[in-house]
Motif scaffolding. Structure first.
Motif, PDB file in Angstrom:
ATOM      1  N   GLN A   1      23.907  38.731  12.255  1.00  0.00           N
ATOM      2  CA  GLN A   1      24.598  38.746  11.912  1.00  0.00           C
ATOM      3  C   GLN A   1      26.299  39.194  12.322  1.00  0.00           C
ATOM      4  OE1 GLN A   1      24.780  39.139   7.452  1.00  0.00           O
ATOM      5  NE2 GLN A   1      25.565  37.193   7.172  1.00  0.00           N
TER       6      GLN A   1
ATOM      7  N   HIS B   1      26.856  37.487  15.990  1.00  0.00           N
ATOM      8  CA  HIS B   1      27.594  36.279  16.120  1.00  0.00           C
ATOM      9  C   HIS B   1      28.723  37.076  15.580  1.00  0.00           C
ATOM     10  CE1 HIS B   1      29.213  32.347  14.608  1.00  0.00           C
ATOM     11  NE2 HIS B   1      30.109  32.937  13.682  1.00  0.00           N
ATOM     12  N   SER B   2      29.073  37.660  15.370  1.00  0.00           N
ATOM     13  CA  SER B   2      30.913  38.320  14.846  1.00  0.00           C
ATOM     14  C   SER B   2      31.343  38.584  16.132  1.00  0.00           C
ATOM     15  CB  SER B   2      30.777  38.952  13.820  1.00  0.00           C
ATOM     16  OG  SER B   2      30.331  40.521  14.242  1.00  0.00           O
TER      17      SER B   2
ATOM     18  N   SER C   1      32.417  33.337  17.825  1.00  0.00           N
ATOM     19  CA  SER C   1      32.510  33.853  16.214  1.00  0.00           C
ATOM     20  C   SER C   1      33.734  33.037  15.890  1.00  0.00           C
ATOM     21  CB  SER C   1      32.903  35.192  16.546  1.00  0.00           C
ATOM     22  OG  SER C   1      34.244  35.307  17.564  1.00  0.00           O
ATOM     23  N   ASP C   2      34.348  32.278  16.484  1.00  0.00           N
ATOM     24  CA  ASP C   2      35.086  30.944  15.842  1.00  0.00           C
ATOM     25  C   ASP C   2      34.294  29.783  15.209  1.00  0.00           C
ATOM     26  OD1 ASP C   2      37.399  32.491  16.948  1.00  0.00           O
ATOM     27  OD2 ASP C   2      37.594  31.338  18.618  1.00  0.00           O
ATOM     28  N   GLY C   3      32.587  29.680  16.184  1.00  0.00           N
ATOM     29  CA  GLY C   3      32.367  28.634  15.406  1.00  0.00           C
ATOM     30  C   GLY C   3      31.287  28.972  14.047  1.00  0.00           C
ATOM     31  N   PRO C   4      30.674  28.661  13.935  1.00  0.00           N
ATOM     32  CA  PRO C   4      30.102  29.118  12.057  1.00  0.00           C
ATOM     33  C   PRO C   4      28.224  29.277  12.107  1.00  0.00           C
ATOM     34  CG  PRO C   4      29.729  26.456  12.382  1.00  0.00           C
ATOM     35  CD  PRO C   4      30.352  26.693  13.737  1.00  0.00           C
TER      36      PRO C   4
ATOM     37  N   GLY D   1      25.541  29.245  11.378  1.00  0.00           N
ATOM     38  CA  GLY D   1      23.870  28.154  10.997  1.00  0.00           C
ATOM     39  C   GLY D   1      22.665  29.785  10.678  1.00  0.00           C
TER      40      GLY D   1
ATOM     41  N   SER E   1      27.644  22.012  16.117  1.00  0.00           N
ATOM     42  CA  SER E   1      28.805  22.923  15.990  1.00  0.00           C
ATOM     43  C   SER E   1      29.466  23.618  16.551  1.00  0.00           C
ATOM     44  CB  SER E   1      28.605  22.701  14.501  1.00  0.00           C
ATOM     45  OG  SER E   1      28.216  23.695  13.246  1.00  0.00           O
TER      46      SER E   1
ATOM     47  N   GLY F   1      29.804  27.737  17.469  1.00  0.00           N
ATOM     48  CA  GLY F   1      28.587  29.178  17.203  1.00  0.00           C
ATOM     49  C   GLY F   1      27.360  29.916  17.859  1.00  0.00           C
TER      50      GLY F   1
END
Length: 327
Positions: A62, A65-66, A71-74, A76, A115, A117
């Motif tokens: 996490q 990702h951030s 980071s604008d995507g999800p 998963g 999608s 991210g």
């Protein structure tokens, strides 16, 4: 007064403006690791997180990702034990085998996961050998599509692998395929017993999180209980420590003092859980943590060495986020 909780390591703010929880560590191994992770997060490489259960692989994913360009995507979070049925059902509809699957069929299947991210495959070892191969091929094809088709968003793959399975994978044909297709960077997450210095900070964090979640005052915890936690080997790692602290917090009134009596393993300290008693890295880490902890207690103007040895004292010590009582 300088206390254990007053020495955070400050990471550089993320370039993309993503917010991230401050990572505070006393252990050199975690300071160095997270500096490297922050640098890596800004790149686009796929990642494999290797570690024992409960070492924080999900939270690390996490964090990556951030801080990442994705980071604008999800984010998963895909549990691989549930992917078994999904993959089999999809393949049944496609009526393809792994060897016979066309590029287009892989394309269609892969799009279900896409999608943008970050895709985090949690507990990758839960997949069967065949489905691991299928999934890796699909992710590779999907990433190639994202590179060549403007309408498809790029994404990052992060895979979580248990420590014991990692050594079984290395050198296998599957591992070679994985490395060739995804070209991942491997990050080893150290077990908690090798970073005992960070336990006091984690206890502090878990007590604050518990109080916020329940809308109650922050619990205190006795130094004797903290010392017990420092010397324990924590085979369940951070997850076990968190469960232990929350269990103890529910056993006493809100805002009161947690003692060794509330620790679920304190009845028999030489319990079977202490499976790493002879682990040299654990022993060295504990010695560093013990020295740090006792040094701070003795350095406090509220406490003397003699008071550490006296069970009848009730001296209060102010820490940054809570009060710790000598009991």
């Amino acid at each position: 007064m300088i206390t254990l909780s007053d020495k955070p390591i400050h990471l550089d703010p993320p370039k993309n403006g993503a917010e991230i929880e401050s990572a505070n560590f006393y252990s050199e191994i975690m300071r160095e690791l997270y500096k490297n992770i922050v640098e890596l997060a800004h790149q686009e490489d796929n990642i494999i997180l290797v570690g024992e259960q409960g070492t924080g692989k999900h939270r690390t994913a996490q964090m990556i990702h951030s801080l990442s360009p994705f980071s604008d995507g999800p984010f998963g979070n895909l549990f691989c034990n549930t992917l078994e049925e999904i993959i089999q059902e999809k393949l049944k509809k496609l009526e393809r085998t792994l060897e016979g699957a066309s590029y287009q069929s892989c394309e269609d299947f892969g799009m279900d996961f896409l999608s943008g991210g970050t895709l985090f495959f949690n507990s990758f070892t839960e997949l069967s050998h065949v489905n691991r191969k299928i999934l890796v091929r699909l992710m590779y094809n999907a990433q190639q599509m994202a590179l060549n088709v403007e309408e498809i968003q790029k994404f990052r793959v992060i895979i979580s692998i248990e420590h014991h399975a990692y050594h079984e994978f290395m050198g296998s044909p599957f591992w070679n395929d994985l490395a060739e297709m995804l070209n991942p960077i491997i990050i080893h997450m150290p077990p908690l017993r090798e970073r005992c210095e960070d336990i006091i900070l984690l206890i502090d964090q878990f007590l604050i999180e518990y109080a916020k979640r329940n809308g109650t005052p922050v619990h205190a915890i006795s130094p004797r209980a903290v010392y017990k936690c420092l010397s324990y080997s924590w085979p369940g790692n951070i997850r076990q420590l968190k469960n232990t602290i929350e269990h103890a917090a529910t056993a006493v009134p809100a805002g009161s003092v947690i003692t060794t009596d509330e620790l679920p393993f304190s009845i028999d300290w030489k319990s079977p859980y202490s499976t790493h008693r002879n682990n040299e890295a654990h022993n060295n880490s504990f010695q560093r943590a013990e020295k740090l902890f006792l040094k701070e207690l003795v350095a406090s103007s509220f406490i003397k060495q003699s008071e550490l040895e006296n069970d009848n004292h009730n001296t209060r010590i102010s820490f940054k986020n809570k009060k710790i009582y000598l009991s």
